[in-house]
Design a protein around this motif. Structure first.
Motif, PDB file in Angstrom:
ATOM      1  N   ILE A  87       0.851  -1.209   0.000  1.00  0.00           N
ATOM      2  CA  ILE A  87       0.000   0.000   0.000  1.00  0.00           C
ATOM      3  C   ILE A  87       0.876   1.244   0.000  1.00  0.00           C
ATOM      4  N   LYS A  88       1.868   1.263   0.868  1.00  0.00           N
ATOM      5  CA  LYS A  88       2.768   2.426   0.950  1.00  0.00           C
ATOM      6  C   LYS A  88       3.425   2.686  -0.401  1.00  0.00           C
ATOM      7  N   LYS A  89       3.929   1.644  -1.034  1.00  0.00           N
ATOM      8  CA  LYS A  89       4.619   1.787  -2.319  1.00  0.00           C
ATOM      9  C   LYS A  89       3.665   2.224  -3.425  1.00  0.00           C
ATOM     10  N   LEU A  90       2.512   1.579  -3.528  1.00  0.00           N
ATOM     11  CA  LEU A  90       1.539   1.919  -4.579  1.00  0.00           C
ATOM     12  C   LEU A  90       1.155   3.396  -4.543  1.00  0.00           C
ATOM     13  N   PHE A  91       0.897   3.905  -3.340  1.00  0.00           N
ATOM     14  CA  PHE A  91       0.439   5.283  -3.228  1.00  0.00           C
ATOM     15  C   PHE A  91       1.592   6.278  -3.269  1.00  0.00           C
ATOM     16  N   SER A  92       2.747   5.903  -2.757  1.00  0.00           N
ATOM     17  CA  SER A  92       3.886   6.829  -2.826  1.00  0.00           C
ATOM     18  C   SER A  92       4.316   7.042  -4.276  1.00  0.00           C
ATOM     19  N   GLU A  93       4.164   6.031  -5.112  1.00  0.00           N
ATOM     20  CA  GLU A  93       4.477   6.181  -6.542  1.00  0.00           C
ATOM     21  C   GLU A  93       3.571   7.215  -7.216  1.00  0.00           C
ATOM     22  N   LYS A  94       2.431   7.504  -6.600  1.00  0.00           N
ATOM     23  CA  LYS A  94       1.485   8.496  -7.124  1.00  0.00           C
ATOM     24  C   LYS A  94       1.510   9.770  -6.269  1.00  0.00           C
TER      25      LYS A  94
END
Length: 155
Positions: A87-94
């Motif tokens: 979750i952290k990675k998916l949203f930090s990429e955006k």
């Protein structure tokens, strides 16, 4: 004062930066085009907005206990399974930031009840209750509950 919006239609029909808060309770795991969907969520969220997302946690005690019978795997309806790292990675990429992870303590009881039915063919309320309790006790120690609520801020 607008207390909320009910909407039926396509996300693309909505204006940019329309929402202060977007809530998704056990939705994200069903979305086929995950990264495109997150881009749409970001587009809809005001620059200082917040997203609250609840999803099952495949790293929980009840997931491990029930294995392939764990109801929250729910294949093929659940396309995705998430960890805190994902979750952290998916949203930090955006360009969105994970602010907080909260437990959904009651989910362990419901998911355990469904899992008992998948495993044995019976709704064993008592066993499911005790597995739910064990899952929450384990979650308190490991911070891996049956489901989590993720608080995500736009950056």
């Amino acid at each position: 004062m607008n207390k909320g919006v009910a909407f039926v239609g396509s996300l693309s029909d909505l204006k940019d930066h329309s929402f202060d808060v977007i809530t998704m309770w056990h939705v994200l795991e069903h979305v086929p085009n995950l990264e495109e969907y997150i881009v749409e969520l970001k587009r809809l969220l005001k620059p200082t907005g917040t997203i609250l997302i609840a999803v099952p946690n495949f790293k929980s005690f009840d997931a491990e206990y029930y294995g392939r019978f764990w109801a929250a795997y729910d294949v093929p309806r659940h396309i995705w399974h998430f960890s805190k790292t994902a979750i952290k990675k998916l949203f930090s990429e955006k360009e969105m930031k994970l602010i907080e992870v909260l437990p959904m303590k009651f989910d362990s009881f419901y998911v355990s009840l469904l899992s008992e039915k998948y495993k044995t063919g019976k709704m064993n309320f008592i066993k499911a209750f005790f597995v739910g309790l064990k899952s929450n006790k384990s979650g308190k120690q490991t911070n891996e509950y049956s489901s989590h609520i993720y608080v995500i801020k736009n950056e």
